[in-house]
Design a protein around this motif. Structure first.
Motif, PDB file in Angstrom:
ATOM      1  N   ARG A  26      25.279  36.732  30.723  1.00 39.79           N
ATOM      2  CA  ARG A  26      24.752  36.089  31.358  1.00 39.79           C
ATOM      3  C   ARG A  26      24.344  35.099  32.117  1.00 39.79           C
ATOM      4  N   VAL A  27      25.945  34.930  33.268  1.00 43.55           N
ATOM      5  CA  VAL A  27      26.378  33.502  33.899  1.00 43.55           C
ATOM      6  C   VAL A  27      27.164  34.634  34.661  1.00 43.55           C
ATOM      7  N   ALA A  28      27.490  33.970  36.158  1.00 47.29           N
ATOM      8  CA  ALA A  28      27.570  34.199  37.212  1.00 47.29           C
ATOM      9  C   ALA A  28      29.061  34.340  36.596  1.00 47.29           C
ATOM     10  N   VAL A  29      30.077  35.482  36.690  1.00 47.63           N
ATOM     11  CA  VAL A  29      31.440  36.020  37.124  1.00 47.63           C
ATOM     12  C   VAL A  29      32.266  35.711  38.230  1.00 47.63           C
ATOM     13  N   PRO A  30      32.141  34.631  39.309  1.00 45.83           N
ATOM     14  CA  PRO A  30      32.736  34.906  40.552  1.00 45.83           C
ATOM     15  C   PRO A  30      34.068  35.000  40.195  1.00 45.83           C
ATOM     16  N   ILE A  31      34.584  36.513  41.810  1.00 49.89           N
ATOM     17  CA  ILE A  31      35.962  36.423  42.039  1.00 49.89           C
ATOM     18  C   ILE A  31      36.301  35.445  43.387  1.00 49.89           C
ATOM     19  N   VAL A  32      37.209  35.286  42.805  1.00 41.38           N
ATOM     20  CA  VAL A  32      38.506  34.257  43.709  1.00 41.38           C
ATOM     21  C   VAL A  32      39.653  34.738  44.697  1.00 41.38           C
ATOM     22  N   ASN A  33      39.737  35.104  45.356  1.00 45.19           N
ATOM     23  CA  ASN A  33      41.542  35.642  45.807  1.00 45.19           C
ATOM     24  C   ASN A  33      42.215  35.195  46.676  1.00 45.19           C
ATOM     25  N   ARG A  34      43.081  34.677  45.618  1.00 46.25           N
ATOM     26  CA  ARG A  34      44.037  34.041  46.023  1.00 46.25           C
ATOM     27  C   ARG A  34      45.362  33.872  46.530  1.00 46.25           C
ATOM     28  N   GLY A  35      45.163  34.841  47.908  1.00 46.94           N
ATOM     29  CA  GLY A  35      46.461  36.379  47.896  1.00 46.94           C
ATOM     30  C   GLY A  35      47.304  34.994  48.141  1.00 46.94           C
ATOM     31  N   GLY A  36      48.869  36.218  48.043  1.00 48.11           N
ATOM     32  CA  GLY A  36      50.402  34.505  48.872  1.00 48.11           C
ATOM     33  C   GLY A  36      51.124  34.835  48.349  1.00 48.11           C
ATOM     34  N   ALA A  37      52.328  34.618  48.763  1.00 48.52           N
ATOM     35  CA  ALA A  37      53.910  35.426  48.033  1.00 48.52           C
ATOM     36  C   ALA A  37      53.897  36.397  46.829  1.00 48.52           C
ATOM     37  N   VAL A  76      31.695  30.727  34.756  1.00 49.69           N
ATOM     38  CA  VAL A  76      33.796  31.409  34.304  1.00 49.69           C
ATOM     39  C   VAL A  76      34.331  32.329  36.090  1.00 49.69           C
ATOM     40  N   THR A  77      35.354  31.862  36.379  1.00 51.04           N
ATOM     41  CA  THR A  77      35.972  31.932  37.780  1.00 51.04           C
ATOM     42  C   THR A  77      36.610  33.253  37.245  1.00 51.04           C
ATOM     43  N   MET A  78      36.338  34.233  37.942  1.00 51.31           N
ATOM     44  CA  MET A  78      37.738  35.491  38.096  1.00 51.31           C
ATOM     45  C   MET A  78      38.311  35.527  39.087  1.00 51.31           C
ATOM     46  N   VAL A  79      39.982  35.059  39.307  1.00 51.15           N
ATOM     47  CA  VAL A  79      41.429  34.716  39.851  1.00 51.15           C
ATOM     48  C   VAL A  79      41.906  35.828  40.502  1.00 51.15           C
ATOM     49  N   ASP A 138      40.044  26.281  29.245  1.00 47.81           N
ATOM     50  CA  ASP A 138      39.225  25.968  28.303  1.00 47.81           C
ATOM     51  C   ASP A 138      37.983  27.421  28.542  1.00 47.81           C
ATOM     52  N   GLY A 139      38.986  28.359  29.207  1.00 44.72           N
ATOM     53  CA  GLY A 139      38.316  29.894  29.431  1.00 44.72           C
ATOM     54  C   GLY A 139      37.125  29.833  30.562  1.00 44.72           C
ATOM     55  N   TYR A 140      37.167  29.232  31.536  1.00 44.91           N
ATOM     56  CA  TYR A 140      36.672  28.478  32.630  1.00 44.91           C
ATOM     57  C   TYR A 140      37.393  29.294  33.972  1.00 44.91           C
ATOM     58  N   THR A 141      38.205  29.415  33.945  1.00 50.42           N
ATOM     59  CA  THR A 141      39.385  30.175  34.907  1.00 50.42           C
ATOM     60  C   THR A 141      40.297  30.972  34.277  1.00 50.42           C
ATOM     61  N   LEU A 142      39.831  32.606  34.651  1.00 48.47           N
ATOM     62  CA  LEU A 142      40.647  33.628  34.580  1.00 48.47           C
ATOM     63  C   LEU A 142      41.411  34.112  35.519  1.00 48.47           C
ATOM     64  N   LEU A 143      42.683  34.775  35.084  1.00 46.49           N
ATOM     65  CA  LEU A 143      43.293  35.494  35.959  1.00 46.49           C
ATOM     66  C   LEU A 143      43.211  37.386  35.540  1.00 46.49           C
ATOM     67  N   MET A 144      42.673  38.032  36.367  1.00 43.97           N
ATOM     68  CA  MET A 144      42.873  39.283  36.430  1.00 43.97           C
ATOM     69  C   MET A 144      44.193  40.134  37.177  1.00 43.97           C
ATOM     70  N   ALA A 145      45.307  40.041  36.840  1.00 39.89           N
ATOM     71  CA  ALA A 145      46.627  40.121  36.841  1.00 39.89           C
ATOM     72  C   ALA A 145      46.780  41.648  37.313  1.00 39.89           C
ATOM     73  N   LEU A 146      48.321  41.321  38.063  1.00 40.49           N
ATOM     74  CA  LEU A 146      48.982  42.866  37.793  1.00 40.49           C
ATOM     75  C   LEU A 146      49.893  42.880  37.073  1.00 40.49           C
ATOM     76  N   ALA A 167      46.258  29.999  38.805  1.00 38.87           N
ATOM     77  CA  ALA A 167      45.878  30.321  37.605  1.00 38.87           C
ATOM     78  C   ALA A 167      46.142  29.425  35.848  1.00 38.87           C
ATOM     79  N   ALA A 168      47.640  29.048  35.927  1.00 35.51           N
ATOM     80  CA  ALA A 168      48.335  29.293  35.492  1.00 35.51           C
ATOM     81  C   ALA A 168      47.754  27.600  34.668  1.00 35.51           C
ATOM     82  N   ARG A 169      47.524  26.894  36.207  1.00 34.51           N
ATOM     83  CA  ARG A 169      47.858  25.695  35.931  1.00 34.51           C
ATOM     84  C   ARG A 169      46.117  25.009  35.770  1.00 34.51           C
ATOM     85  N   ALA A 170      44.892  26.151  35.913  1.00 40.53           N
ATOM     86  CA  ALA A 170      44.126  25.388  35.487  1.00 40.53           C
ATOM     87  C   ALA A 170      43.791  24.998  33.762  1.00 40.53           C
ATOM     88  N   THR A 171      42.945  24.351  33.996  1.00 40.37           N
ATOM     89  CA  THR A 171      42.269  23.462  32.752  1.00 40.37           C
ATOM     90  C   THR A 171      42.067  24.745  31.801  1.00 40.37           C
TER      91      THR A 171
END
Length: 323
Positions: free
Chosen positions: A58-69, A30-33, A84-92, A78-82
């Motif tokens: 018990r699965v990987a939860v990699p952090i993906v840093n997508r900075g800018g703007a 599960v990717t965490m943006v 399905d639960g496999y892309t999440l956003l840790m937001a400010l 993240a908002a436009r991701a599929t």
């Protein structure tokens, strides 16, 4: 008739497979943006949350840093991701105001807040005004006097225009009648690095990223934007008690999923987030980073989010267009 039976059987099999896949969530990483570079407030909270979720799922939860703007790029991704639960956003908290900032500046927003569904809040801390420990400024009064004596010369860094590090400083400038130089960067990490490197004179930051530098003696806190004094910073006055009643601002960090994610999957993520908030290693990491744990989910987070979003939109409209 035979054809209808076959079609019916195929549909039933597809539904069964869908239900099984749903029950198995998460069956893969599960990717965490994080919409900022490493080192900022969202990143500091996201990493121990991801580590706790890995222990739970018990699965990987990699952090993906997508900075800018100021976070808009990662938020939109993240908002436009599929859903399905496999892309999440840790937001400010800035996630809620950036679309309004785009509109104020005559641009089409890259996403709408409604495209993201709140799952769980993990922290909500007021920003803290800090200066280098080498600075002769030791109090808020001295800081304000210095800025007024040198209009347009005292600079502060931020994570970008309208970001969660820009808005509180603009709020203080409006309340105290200050003319300061805003130097935007692409995230809280670079903004902090700029302060530590002497490129700017001050910064409003969440307590997590700056706490180690305060403990080490590199930075000095002058005031906070909270309604009450911040735990761990009890000797630091609030701007409210210093005579600025409208200077209240919080950097919160929360987990979101693309709107449209199936309700059972949202429920699983919310349940895992609740477990993560109770995880001993996660709690130790939060305490060590200087972040105050403030876990809320379901209706409690939704109510907090809606109230804060309305307040932030008002601040953006008061700021207006930035040339």
């Amino acid at each position: 008739m035979k054809r209808r039976v076959l079609i019916g059987s195929a549909a039933a099999a597809a539904l069964a497979r869908g239900a099984k896949a749903q029950e198995a969530f998460p069956a893969r990483p599960v990717t965490m943006v994080v919409a900022f570079p490493p080192g900022g407030q969202a990143d500091v909270v996201a990493r121990p949350v991801a580590a706790a979720l890995e222990r739970i799922w018990r699965v990987a939860v990699p952090i993906v840093n997508r900075g800018g703007a100021a976070g808009a790029i990662g938020n939109a991704y993240a908002a436009r991701a599929t859903p399905d639960g496999y892309t999440l956003l840790m937001a400010l908290s800035s996630m809620a105001l950036l679309p309004e900032a785009a509109r104020v500046n005559g641009r089409e927003p890259t996403y709408a807040p409604e495209m993201l569904t709140p799952i769980a809040l993990f922290s909500a801390d007021p920003t803290v005004l800090v200066v280098p420990a080498s600075s002769p400024i030791r109090t808020l009064e001295q800081f304000i006097a210095d800025v007024k004596a040198r209009p347009g010369q005292v600079s502060y860094s931020s994570a970008g225009n309208y970001s969660a590090l820009h808005v509180p400083m603009a709020q203080l400038s409006q309340a105290a009648g200050l003319d300061m130089l805003h130097v935007p960067f692409q995230g809280g990490g670079p903004a902090l690095t700029a302060l530590l490197g002497g490129q700017v004179q001050c910064l409003a930051s969440g307590p997590g990223p700056i706490a180690p530098h305060i403990r080490s003696g590199a930075l000095r806190p002058l005031a906070t934007w909270g309604r009450t004094r911040l735990a761990g910073f009890e000797d630091v006055p609030t701007l409210i008690e210093k005579g600025f009643p409208d200077c209240e601002f919080y950097i919160w960090v929360g987990l979101f999923a693309p709107t449209g994610t199936p309700a059972p999957v949202i429920a699983r993520i919310r349940d895992a987030s609740r477990q993560a908030a109770q995880d001993a290693e996660f709690r130790r990491a939060m305490a060590a980073s200087g972040n105050t744990l403030d876990h809320r989910d379901g209706e409690a987070f939704l109510r907090f989010y809606n109230e804060d979003a309305a307040r932030l939109v008002r601040v953006v409209r008061a700021l207006g267009k930035i040339e």
